[in-house]
Design a protein around this motif. Structure first.
Motif, PDB file in Angstrom:
ATOM      1  N   LEU A   1     -53.301  -7.257  31.175  1.00 14.06           N
ATOM      2  CA  LEU A   1     -54.182  -7.831  30.294  1.00 14.06           C
ATOM      3  C   LEU A   1     -52.953  -8.460  29.490  1.00 14.06           C
ATOM      4  O   LEU A   1     -51.984  -7.621  28.814  1.00 14.06           O
ATOM      5  CB  LEU A   1     -54.934  -7.109  29.466  1.00 14.06           C
ATOM      6  CG  LEU A   1     -56.459  -6.804  30.263  1.00 14.06           C
ATOM      7  CD1 LEU A   1     -57.379  -6.167  29.006  1.00 14.06           C
ATOM      8  CD2 LEU A   1     -56.981  -8.058  30.765  1.00 14.06           C
TER       9      LEU A   1
ATOM     10  N   ASN B   1     -61.052 -11.502  28.383  1.00 16.23           N
ATOM     11  CA  ASN B   1     -60.104 -10.079  28.639  1.00 16.23           C
ATOM     12  C   ASN B   1     -61.043  -8.859  28.614  1.00 16.23           C
ATOM     13  O   ASN B   1     -60.689  -7.750  29.412  1.00 16.23           O
ATOM     14  CB  ASN B   1     -59.347 -10.207  27.307  1.00 16.23           C
ATOM     15  CG  ASN B   1     -57.965 -10.708  27.626  1.00 16.23           C
ATOM     16  OD1 ASN B   1     -57.571 -11.091  28.663  1.00 16.23           O
ATOM     17  ND2 ASN B   1     -57.107 -10.849  26.576  1.00 16.23           N
TER      18      ASN B   1
ATOM     19  N   SER C   1     -60.848  -6.337  31.424  1.00 17.53           N
ATOM     20  CA  SER C   1     -60.519  -5.126  31.404  1.00 17.53           C
ATOM     21  C   SER C   1     -61.710  -3.739  32.062  1.00 17.53           C
ATOM     22  O   SER C   1     -61.216  -2.650  32.405  1.00 17.53           O
ATOM     23  CB  SER C   1     -60.632  -4.493  29.977  1.00 17.53           C
ATOM     24  OG  SER C   1     -62.068  -4.525  29.326  1.00 17.53           O
TER      25      SER C   1
END
Length: 390
Positions: free
Chosen positions: A6, A124, A128
């Motif tokens: 990320l 994101n 994740s």
């Protein structure tokens, strides 16, 4: 491993490293003038004097009960949302709502379909948790419906659709009523849960309000997220999720593994404000302020931008989206702007598929002062002429 690949939010990094002399057209903050500071001070003093023993203790994970009831009633009366099968949880900003929904609903390898471009914080979050992201391009009136159905057909484990239908971040555009209905029908057909993110929905300053997708939800497939960040204060970190009760029950357990409960003092403060002050009047003032600031930016764009640079004309929210001509080096241009004294967010930060090029950048008109909005847009226009003619 889940977060090893990320990248930090481009916006957060720009703001963290920004020179105070650079005009911040890259931010996404509400205008400081919109905060009801005097009223919040009165309420805060009252809480300190009479309810400190409650405000500074642990709270219930689902949220301060009077605030939950006030929000539910407002959603029902004003926006026709919520049935007896729905529940509501107060979360630490809309971002936590996205995180909890993904934690509860998605296994690793599940497909999340998202508008493209889309809010980097959501993208994101999906990454994740090991979700497979599929993007659907957004047209002037919302997602490309043919591409959306094709994506549903081609991916058999689509779990969730992410959308910001009102004043989309980063585009500033609005999904039409017809497309909202069509999106809902497609998700019912293919068994896909809709994550409707609506932090800007109350900030319409032109045109007519459009019903939320959640207000159409007869099948219990919409998880609706709202926020107090844009209508009270961004820093208080108070948001809410309205969704079918079994989902909220699992989100409650998920929240207990992160922050236990949302800041109770600010929940109480917001509840007192909604109860004892004119909340709708306050929002009307924010709309007037945003209409003024967006008008200043649009006027400066028309006066200073090269004709070959495209831009959206928002009817609400905080952003507009600009597109450079074919062949332009966006990242080079963003750096050039910084050298000239103004910051913008490159479009690549919002791409669902990382590494995909973009000729676009996002502008924000709510954060800077009136003078800085005009000056920053003028500098940006001059930089565009210089860069495109070089």
């Amino acid at each position: 491993d889940r977060i090893s690949n990320l990248k930090p939010s481009a916006i957060r990094e720009i703001l963290k490293n920004s020179d105070p002399n650079i005009i911040p057209l890259a931010a996404g903050n509400p205008a400081v003038e919109s905060f009801p500071i005097a009223e919040m001070k009165e309420i805060a003093n009252h809480i300190f004097d009479t309810q400190a023993g409650i405000a500074f203790q642990y709270g219930v994970t689902e949220g301060y009960t009077p605030l939950r009831e006030a929000i539910r009633q407002r959603l029902k009366d004003k926006f026709h949302m919520g049935t007896e099968k729905d529940e509501l949880i107060v979360v630490s900003g809309g971002q936590q709502g996205i995180d909890l929904a993904t934690k509860v609903l998605c296994n690793e390898g599940d497909v999340v379909v998202s508008e493209n471009p889309a809010f980097i914080g959501a993208l994101n979050t999906f990454r994740s948790y090991g979700a497979v992201l599929k993007g659907v391009d957004v047209l002037d009136d919302g997602m490309d419906l043919e591409a959306l159905e094709r994506t549903f057909k081609e991916n058999k484990n689509v779990r969730m659709l992410y959308t910001i239908p009102s004043f989309q971040n980063p585009l500033g555009t609005c999904t039409s009523l017809e497309k909202r209905k069509a999106i809902y029908d497609l998700c019912v057909k293919y068994g896909v849960i809709i994550l409707e993110d609506n932090p800007y929905g109350e900030l319409r300053f032109d045109g007519e309000d459009i019903p939320t997708i959640k207000s159409m939800d007869t099948e219990g497939i919409v998880v609706y997220m709202g926020s107090m960040s844009k209508v009270m204060s961004a820093g208080i970190r108070v948001g809410f999720v309205l969704a079918p009760a079994p989902i909220i029950a699992k989100m409650t357990v998920g929240k207990q593994t992160s922050d236990v409960h949302t800041n109770l003092f600010f929940q109480m403060l917001i509840n007192e404000y909604m109860l004892n002050y004119d909340f709708d009047c306050h929002i009307a003032k924010i709309r007037k302020l945003d209409r003024h600031k967006s008008g200043l930016m649009l006027e400066a764009i028309r006066e200073n931008f090269p004709k070959e640079v495209g831009y959206t004309v928002p009817q609400g929210g905080l952003f507009l989206w600009c597109t450079l001509p074919e062949g332009a080096d966006m990242l080079g241009f963003v750096q050039y702007c910084k050298e000239k004294g103004v910051s913008v967010v490159p479009g690549v930060a919002f791409n669902v598929e990382e590494g995909t090029p973009s000729r676009c950048f996002r502008l924000n008109y709510s954060t800077p002062s009136d003078e800085k909005v005009v000056e920053g847009t003028r500098i940006l226009g001059k930089a565009l002429h210089e860069y495109l003619e070089a």
